[in-house]
Design an enzyme around this catalytic site. Structure first.
Site, mmCIF file in Angstrom:
data_model
loop_
_atom_site.group_PDB
_atom_site.id
_atom_site.type_symbol
_atom_site.label_atom_id
_atom_site.label_comp_id
_atom_site.label_asym_id
_atom_site.label_seq_id
_atom_site.Cartn_x
_atom_site.Cartn_y
_atom_site.Cartn_z
ATOM 1 N N GLU A 67 0.734 -1.083 0.124
ATOM 2 C CA GLU A 67 -0.042 0.103 0.013
ATOM 3 C C GLU A 67 0.883 1.349 -0.032
ATOM 4 O O GLU A 67 0.633 2.087 -0.547
ATOM 5 C CB GLU A 67 -0.875 -0.157 1.135
ATOM 6 C CG GLU A 67 -2.061 -1.002 1.203
ATOM 7 C CD GLU A 67 -2.636 -1.363 2.159
ATOM 8 O OE1 GLU A 67 -3.702 -2.036 2.559
ATOM 9 O OE2 GLU A 67 -2.273 -1.081 3.371
ATOM 10 N N ASP B 297 -4.953 -5.813 11.442
ATOM 11 C CA ASP B 297 -5.899 -5.349 12.265
ATOM 12 C C ASP B 297 -5.622 -5.617 13.883
ATOM 13 O O ASP B 297 -5.952 -4.269 14.637
ATOM 14 C CB ASP B 297 -7.477 -6.100 12.211
ATOM 15 C CG ASP B 297 -7.921 -5.730 10.578
ATOM 16 O OD1 ASP B 297 -7.549 -4.720 10.065
ATOM 17 O OD2 ASP B 297 -8.314 -6.748 10.162
#
Length: 317
Positions: free
Chosen positions: A189, A254
Site C-alpha cells: 500500500e 488489524d
C-alpha cells in the site's frame, strides 16, 4: 479509559473451516466451522475490546447477513452502531487445508454503497464523542473518493485523533489532505501511495517523508514476516517479526493496529505501543481462522520479545 470508535464501510460475516485437502471439481468436506464478525474496523474493535477498552463500531449492514452481523458483533461484547443499506452484507470464507497447512481466503467484493450511506456514517461520527476514530478498510464501490477525508475532518472537529488503515484512492486522498494521527499501510500500500517499488530501507525513508510533509504524525508500515517500520517526527524504528508458530494470517494487521492504538490511548510511549502492535500481529498469526489474537498470548509474546527492550532503538516520546 479512552473511548475508541471504529468505522467499517464494507464489513463481512466471516466463515472459517478446516478441510483435509482442497481439490477442484470434487466436493470439499469441511468441519470446525466458525462464524465471526469481520472487516477492518470491526476486527480492530474486537481486539480493543479484548484489551479492556471501550470500543464502539459504526458499520454498514444490509439484508439477512447484515442481521447476522449485528448478532455476531453483539456476541463479541462490542457496542455496535449499524447503518442500514440496500445491499447484502458480504460473506468471507477461509479454508485451512490440514494436509498442507495452507490457507485459502475467498473475499467477495461486497455491496455497492451510495453517497447517502456515507453521509449516514458521517452523521454518526459527528454525533459521537471519542478520543480516537479508526477507519479501516478500502473504500467500497460507490463511496466517494473523499469519504475518509470528510470522516477525518468530522473526527478532528470533535477533538478525536484520526487513524487510517486503507488503500488506493481512500488512502491517497486522505493522506494528501493531511492531519492524520496514525496511518498503517502495508508495504504494498505504501508503494502504491508513493508510486514506486521500495526496499525496506527505502520504505523507512518514504514513511519519514510522509511525516515530514505533515500527512501523518505516525506512519506504521507492516512488512508481514519481516516485521514493521514506525516513523515519527523524532525517530524511525524498525523491528523484526517475532518468531511464532503461524496458523493463519487473518487479522494480523488489524490486531497490530488495534493493540498500537490501545497502547497509545493508555498513555504508553510511542515505541512501546509499536512493540505491543508487533506482539499482537504475531499473536494473531498463532490463532487459526478468524479468531484474531488471544490477548494472553499477546502479552506472553510481548514479554518474551521485549521485556526490558534489549537492543531496541529508543524513540523520543
Amino acid at each position: 479509559m479512552a473511548n475508541i470508535l471504529t468505522v467499517t464501510l464494507n464489513p463481512t460475516v466471516d466463515l472459517s473451516s478446516d478441510a483435509d485437502i482442497v481439490r477442484p471439481v470434487r466436493k470439499v468436506r469441511t468441519r470446525n466451522e466458525r462464524f465471526d464478525p469481520g472487516g477492518g474496523g470491526i476486527n480492530v474493535a474486537r481486539v480493543i475490546a479484548k484489551l479492556g477498552s471501550n470500543a464502539e463500531a459504526i458499520y454498514l449492514a444490509g439484508g439477512e447477513m447484515g442481521a447476522m452481523l449485528d448478532r455476531l458483533v453483539a456476541e463479541q461484547g462490542i457496542a455496535g452502531h449499524p447503518i442500514r443499506i440496500g445491499g447484502q452484507t458480504r460473506i468471507g470464507y477461509i479454508v485451512h487445508e490440514l494436509s498442507t497447512r495452507l490457507e485459502y481466503r475467498f473475499v467477495p467484493e461486497g455491496p455497492h454503497i451510495t453517497a447517502e450511506d456515507c453521509e449516514a456514517c458521517l452523521a454518526a461520527i459527528s454525533g459521537k464523542q471519542a478520543d480516537y476514530v479508526i477507519c479501516s478498510g478500502s473504500l467500497p464501490a460507490g463511496a466517494p473518493a473523499d469519504t475518509y477525508v470528510r470522516f477525518a475532518e468530522a473526527a478532528r472537529a470533535k477533538g478525536a485523533k484520526f487513524v487510517l488503515d486503507s488503500s488506493g484512492d481512500g488512502l491517497r486522498s486522505t493522506m494528501e489532505a493531511g492531519g492524520v494521527y496514525l496511518v498503517k499501510p502495508s508495504l504494498g500500500e505504501l508503494e502504491q501511495l508513493v508510486g514506486r517499488k521500495l526496499t525496506h530501507e527505502h520504505a523507512a525513508e518514504a514513511a519519514a517523508e510522509l511525516v515530514a510533509k505533515g500527512w501523518a504524525e505516525l506512519v506504521a508500515v507492516t512488512l508481514g514476516a519481516d516485521g514493521a517500520i514506525l516513523a515519527s517526527k523524532d525517530a524511525v524504528l524498525r523491528l523484526p517479526a517475532i518468531p511464532v508458530r503461524v496458523k493463519s494470517a487473518v487479522g494480523a494487521g488489524d490486531s497490530f493496529l488495534a493493540a498500537m492504538v490501545w497502547a497509545l490511548s493508555e498513555g504508553r510511549a510511542v515505541d512501546d505501543a509499536f512493540r505491543l502492535g508487533i506482539a499482537a500481529g504475531g499473536g494473531a498469526t498463532m490463532t487459526p481462522g478468524t479468531g484474531l489474537c488471544d490477548i494472553d498470548e499477546v502479552w506472553l509474546v510481548y514479554d518474551r520479545a521485549f521485556a526490558g527492550g534489549p537492543g531496541l532503538p529508543a524513540a523520543k516520546p
